[in-house]
Design a protein around this motif. Structure first.
Motif, PDB file in Angstrom:
ATOM      1  N   MET A   1      -8.012 -17.267  13.085  1.00 31.41           N
ATOM      2  CA  MET A   1      -7.973 -16.266  12.019  1.00 31.41           C
ATOM      3  C   MET A   1      -9.096 -15.241  12.239  1.00 31.41           C
ATOM      4  SD  MET A   1      -7.998 -16.823   7.887  1.00 31.41           S
ATOM      5  CE  MET A   1      -9.455 -17.865   7.871  1.00 31.41           C
ATOM      6  N   ASP A   2      -8.745 -13.962  12.165  1.00 33.41           N
ATOM      7  CA  ASP A   2      -9.700 -12.877  12.352  1.00 33.41           C
ATOM      8  C   ASP A   2     -10.349 -12.551  11.004  1.00 33.41           C
ATOM      9  OD1 ASP A   2     -11.022 -10.488  12.729  1.00 33.41           O
ATOM     10  OD2 ASP A   2      -9.437  -9.587  13.959  1.00 33.41           O
ATOM     11  N   LYS A   3     -11.552 -13.113  10.774  1.00 37.08           N
ATOM     12  CA  LYS A   3     -12.225 -12.963   9.480  1.00 37.08           C
ATOM     13  C   LYS A   3     -12.502 -11.492   9.142  1.00 37.08           C
ATOM     14  CE  LYS A   3     -12.933 -16.847   7.233  1.00 37.08           C
ATOM     15  NZ  LYS A   3     -14.224 -17.513   7.069  1.00 37.08           N
ATOM     16  N   GLU A   4     -12.851 -10.693  10.138  1.00 38.96           N
ATOM     17  CA  GLU A   4     -13.152  -9.285   9.872  1.00 38.96           C
ATOM     18  C   GLU A   4     -11.902  -8.544   9.405  1.00 38.96           C
ATOM     19  OE1 GLU A   4     -15.683  -6.370   9.148  1.00 38.96           O
ATOM     20  OE2 GLU A   4     -16.287  -8.343   9.923  1.00 38.96           O
ATOM     21  N   ARG A   5     -10.800  -8.809  10.090  1.00 41.56           N
ATOM     22  CA  ARG A   5      -9.536  -8.167   9.710  1.00 41.56           C
ATOM     23  C   ARG A   5      -9.053  -8.660   8.343  1.00 41.56           C
ATOM     24  NH1 ARG A   5      -3.967  -9.254  12.029  1.00 41.56           N
ATOM     25  NH2 ARG A   5      -2.732  -7.418  11.447  1.00 41.56           N
ATOM     26  N   GLN A   6      -9.374  -9.920   8.009  1.00 37.47           N
ATOM     27  CA  GLN A   6      -8.919 -10.492   6.746  1.00 37.47           C
ATOM     28  C   GLN A   6      -9.590  -9.849   5.530  1.00 37.47           C
ATOM     29  OE1 GLN A   6      -6.486 -12.634   5.938  1.00 37.47           O
ATOM     30  NE2 GLN A   6      -5.832 -12.719   8.080  1.00 37.47           N
ATOM     31  N   LYS A   7     -10.599  -9.018   5.739  1.00 43.77           N
ATOM     32  CA  LYS A   7     -11.217  -8.299   4.627  1.00 43.77           C
ATOM     33  C   LYS A   7     -10.307  -7.199   4.080  1.00 43.77           C
ATOM     34  CE  LYS A   7     -15.953  -9.092   6.245  1.00 43.77           C
ATOM     35  NZ  LYS A   7     -17.188  -8.458   6.792  1.00 43.77           N
ATOM     36  N   GLN A   8      -9.275  -6.861   4.836  1.00 45.79           N
ATOM     37  CA  GLN A   8      -8.351  -5.807   4.401  1.00 45.79           C
ATOM     38  C   GLN A   8      -7.361  -6.346   3.364  1.00 45.79           C
ATOM     39  OE1 GLN A   8      -6.391  -4.116   7.853  1.00 45.79           O
ATOM     40  NE2 GLN A   8      -8.249  -4.320   9.091  1.00 45.79           N
ATOM     41  N   ALA A   9      -6.894  -5.428   2.505  1.00 40.93           N
ATOM     42  CA  ALA A   9      -5.823  -5.733   1.554  1.00 40.93           C
ATOM     43  C   ALA A   9      -4.957  -4.475   1.449  1.00 40.93           C
ATOM     44  CB  ALA A   9      -6.381  -6.134   0.196  1.00 40.93           C
ATOM     45  N   PRO A  10      -4.052  -4.274   2.389  1.00 42.07           N
ATOM     46  CA  PRO A  10      -3.364  -2.979   2.526  1.00 42.07           C
ATOM     47  C   PRO A  10      -2.518  -2.566   1.328  1.00 42.07           C
ATOM     48  CG  PRO A  10      -2.515  -4.616   4.082  1.00 42.07           C
ATOM     49  CD  PRO A  10      -3.738  -5.184   3.503  1.00 42.07           C
ATOM     50  N   ILE A  11      -1.841  -3.510   0.689  1.00 40.36           N
ATOM     51  CA  ILE A  11      -1.020  -3.122  -0.472  1.00 40.36           C
ATOM     52  C   ILE A  11      -1.926  -2.724  -1.629  1.00 40.36           C
ATOM     53  CG2 ILE A  11       0.706  -3.897  -2.142  1.00 40.36           C
ATOM     54  CD1 ILE A  11       1.748  -5.832  -0.015  1.00 40.36           C
ATOM     55  N   TYR A  12      -2.938  -3.514  -1.858  1.00 34.40           N
ATOM     56  CA  TYR A  12      -3.902  -3.200  -2.917  1.00 34.40           C
ATOM     57  C   TYR A  12      -4.545  -1.829  -2.672  1.00 34.40           C
ATOM     58  CZ  TYR A  12      -8.497  -3.325  -5.209  1.00 34.40           C
ATOM     59  OH  TYR A  12      -9.614  -3.004  -5.918  1.00 34.40           O
ATOM     60  N   THR A  13      -4.948  -1.558  -1.451  1.00 32.12           N
ATOM     61  CA  THR A  13      -5.584  -0.285  -1.117  1.00 32.12           C
ATOM     62  C   THR A  13      -4.624   0.879  -1.333  1.00 32.12           C
ATOM     63  OG1 THR A  13      -6.981  -1.388   0.517  1.00 32.12           O
ATOM     64  CG2 THR A  13      -6.765   1.000   0.717  1.00 32.12           C
ATOM     65  N   ALA A  14      -3.376   0.721  -0.927  1.00 33.55           N
ATOM     66  CA  ALA A  14      -2.375   1.776  -1.101  1.00 33.55           C
ATOM     67  C   ALA A  14      -2.107   2.046  -2.582  1.00 33.55           C
ATOM     68  CB  ALA A  14      -1.088   1.388  -0.383  1.00 33.55           C
ATOM     69  N   LEU A  15      -2.072   0.998  -3.391  1.00 40.86           N
ATOM     70  CA  LEU A  15      -1.847   1.174  -4.829  1.00 40.86           C
ATOM     71  C   LEU A  15      -3.030   1.885  -5.490  1.00 40.86           C
ATOM     72  CD1 LEU A  15      -0.218  -2.238  -5.813  1.00 40.86           C
ATOM     73  CD2 LEU A  15       0.839   0.014  -6.030  1.00 40.86           C
ATOM     74  N   GLU A  16      -4.236   1.539  -5.080  1.00 38.54           N
ATOM     75  CA  GLU A  16      -5.421   2.214  -5.623  1.00 38.54           C
ATOM     76  C   GLU A  16      -5.401   3.697  -5.261  1.00 38.54           C
ATOM     77  OE1 GLU A  16      -8.652   1.014  -7.376  1.00 38.54           O
ATOM     78  OE2 GLU A  16      -6.763   0.231  -8.132  1.00 38.54           O
ATOM     79  N   ARG A  17      -5.029   3.999  -4.038  1.00 36.61           N
ATOM     80  CA  ARG A  17      -4.931   5.401  -3.596  1.00 36.61           C
ATOM     81  C   ARG A  17      -3.859   6.135  -4.405  1.00 36.61           C
ATOM     82  NH1 ARG A  17      -2.886   4.695   1.254  1.00 36.61           N
ATOM     83  NH2 ARG A  17      -4.873   3.942   2.068  1.00 36.61           N
ATOM     84  N   PHE A  18      -2.735   5.485  -4.586  1.00 36.83           N
ATOM     85  CA  PHE A  18      -1.633   6.086  -5.341  1.00 36.83           C
ATOM     86  C   PHE A  18      -2.035   6.334  -6.800  1.00 36.83           C
ATOM     87  CE2 PHE A  18       1.986   5.419  -8.188  1.00 36.83           C
ATOM     88  CZ  PHE A  18       2.847   6.408  -7.743  1.00 36.83           C
ATOM     89  N   ARG A  19      -2.749   5.387  -7.402  1.00 41.02           N
ATOM     90  CA  ARG A  19      -3.145   5.509  -8.801  1.00 41.02           C
ATOM     91  C   ARG A  19      -4.060   6.716  -9.017  1.00 41.02           C
ATOM     92  NH1 ARG A  19      -7.109   3.342 -11.961  1.00 41.02           N
ATOM     93  NH2 ARG A  19      -8.041   2.295 -10.176  1.00 41.02           N
ATOM     94  N   ARG A  20      -4.927   6.966  -8.059  1.00 42.46           N
ATOM     95  CA  ARG A  20      -5.858   8.090  -8.179  1.00 42.46           C
ATOM     96  C   ARG A  20      -5.173   9.444  -8.034  1.00 42.46           C
ATOM     97  NH1 ARG A  20      -9.149   4.592  -5.016  1.00 42.46           N
ATOM     98  NH2 ARG A  20      -8.623   5.785  -3.133  1.00 42.46           N
TER      99      ARG A  20
END
Length: 483
Positions: A1-20
């Motif tokens: 498991m790539d711990k550094e990559r696992q810090k990402q949350a792409p759906i959450y990030t996209a929703l936050e961007r969309f909300r703004r």
């Protein structure tokens, strides 16, 4: 498991961007970020209804993910050690059914324990496969079905060499684990797929010292209830695939029944929860184990109750035990599990997962605190002092061996008649009867109704078990095959 990559949350990030962006909505859902339904906003909050949106290019589409959802699924696969992962918004019921439907065609045989969740047998109704049931061993004292014995599975495979798959529950609701590695190896030696219902095993991938999870055992597919022990929202699930499964075909099968309007609340909760488990799961589930073991010790000191654990391991029908499961045998104080369940809720404002005729289950997970454990232990001590009765032995098992007279599909769709339940002994059932939870059928379509089963149903109703399945809401009648 790539711990550094696992810090990402792409759906959450996209929703936050969309909300703004404050996009003006001329699409569904019709509540338009809550403006059309102020009571919904009051209940759920502006942030929640503000991201209850429809699929669109910046947010991808679950039916055919090409961007943020695809990225989230790749991260989930990496976290769980799978070749591919599907985010599922129809609960683990949909994950289980997708496993079976993508493996079995009409007439195919599938080997499975009879104490499966109703979703697996429902899948047989849908696809027309023929079940080859293995009767689980039963702990007569605790009244619970145990795991799948390797030699029982081997015998079923040798008697049915044309079976296409073996279906394995691991762990069970009660924490019982089978020898998963040996069962998977056996399936592959017989050219069968190994499908694992891992609804109660999300934490096995992340907690230290816990039983072996499906992907690590080499299973071909596994259905994981992230919302149970993984922290995501109710109804969210993940379907994991091994390296030799055609993900394109499985995707086509999923899309036969899965909604085309997938909830971004559910998908983002899967995304965030996967990140949380990947980064902090080992620490979190280490605490869960400690809390469950502490609760077990404290409950056993009360007397009368038996909170069982890893001492049950026998290397066969209980190959391993999931110690996060706090299952408590209650008949030692003269009460059924459902009676203790009701008392905890009605008199002590404590909601446990379920009670059956011999046990209750308190689900311990990442959101629990030690003060909550103390409150549960205190309430159980109080119940023993105030409500205990002489111990009785009316029923010795939660599992009754069925007599299968027809496939689930044939029985479900057959010409049938509607009879008072007391007149159905000897007839072939056309519907399900179960206590829910745990959702393991007492009767399934195609099985012969016996006096023992009718007595069990009557007793379970009298004790307050939540019965469901038949068209008859009060379980007074059953549909049976016409003679």
């Amino acid at each position: 498991m790539d711990k550094e990559r696992q810090k990402q949350a792409p759906i959450y990030t996209a929703l936050e961007r969309f909300r703004r962006q404050r996009v003006v909505p001329f699409d569904v859902p019709g509540h338009k970020r809550g403006r059309g339904n102020p009571e919904l906003v009051q209940l759920l909050g502006e942030k929640c209804v503000g991201i209850d949106v429809n699929s669109m290019k910046p947010l991808d589409n679950l039916c055919h993910p090409v961007s943020v959802i695809r990225d989230a699924e790749e991260l989930a696969a990496d976290a769980f050690g799978a070749a591919h992962a599907f985010l599922m918004v129809g609960g683990t019921t949909s994950s289980v059914q997708s496993m079976v439907l993508s493996t079995c065609k009409p007439g195919d045989k599938i080997i499975l324990p009879r104490n499966v969740h109703k979703s697996a047998i429902n899948a047989l109704v849908l696809c027309g496969a023929t079940p080859v049931y293995i009767d689980p061993k039963v702990d007569k004292r605790l009244g619970i079905p145990l795991g799948m014995e390797v030699e029982d599975v081997r015998a079923a495979m040798e008697a049915n060499p044309d079976a296409v798959a073996v279906f394995i529950n691991n762990p069970t609701y009660y924490g019982i684990c089978s020898d998963l590695k040996s069962l998977v190896k056996l399936a592959h030696e017989h050219n069968m797929l190994a499908l694992v219902d891992e609804a109660h095993g999300t934490h096995l991938y992340f907690g230290p010292g816990l039983p072996c999870p499906a992907m690590r055992a080499g299973a071909d597919m596994a259905a994981v209830s992230m919302h149970k022990s993984g922290g995501s929202l109710t109804q969210s699930s993940i379907l994991l695939l091994g390296p030799n499964i055609d993900e394109g075909y499985v995707s086509s099968v999923i899309n036969l029944t899965q909604t085309t309007s997938a909830s971004y609340l559910l998908m983002s909760s899967l995304d965030i929860s996967r990140r949380n488990l990947a980064l902090r799961g080992a620490e979190s589930f280490s605490r869960v184990v400690d809390m469950a073991e502490y609760a077990r010790r404290e409950i056993n000191e009360i007397g009368g109750y038996y909170a069982y654990g890893s001492e049950l391991i026998n290397g066969g029908s209980i190959y391993d035990f999931d110690v996060t499961k706090l299952a408590v045998y209650t008949r030692g104080i003269g009460l059924t599990g459902i009676e203790v369940y009701d008392l905890l809720r009605d008199e002590y404002d404590i909601q446990v997962e379920f009670g059956d005729l011999s046990n209750m289950l308190a689900y311990i997970s990442i959101g629990d605190r030690i003060q909550d454990i103390e409150r549960l232990v205190g309430a159980l001590a109080d119940i023993k002092r105030l409500y205990s009765k002489p111990e009785t032995n009316i029923f010795t098992s939660e599992y009754i061996t069925p007599v299968v007279a027809a496939t689930p599909q044939r029985a479900f769709y057959a010409e049938k008649e509607y009879l008072p339940i007391e007149d159905t002994a000897g007839r072939i059932c056309s519907e399900f009867v179960m206590c829910y939870p745990p959702g393991i059928p007492i009767l399934a379509p195609g099985e012969v109704i016996t006096k023992e089963i009718l007595d069990y149903i009557r007793f379970a109703k009298e004790k307050g078990c939540s019965m469901q399945g038949p068209a008859s809401s009060d379980i007074s009648h059953l549909y049976v095959l016409k003679e």
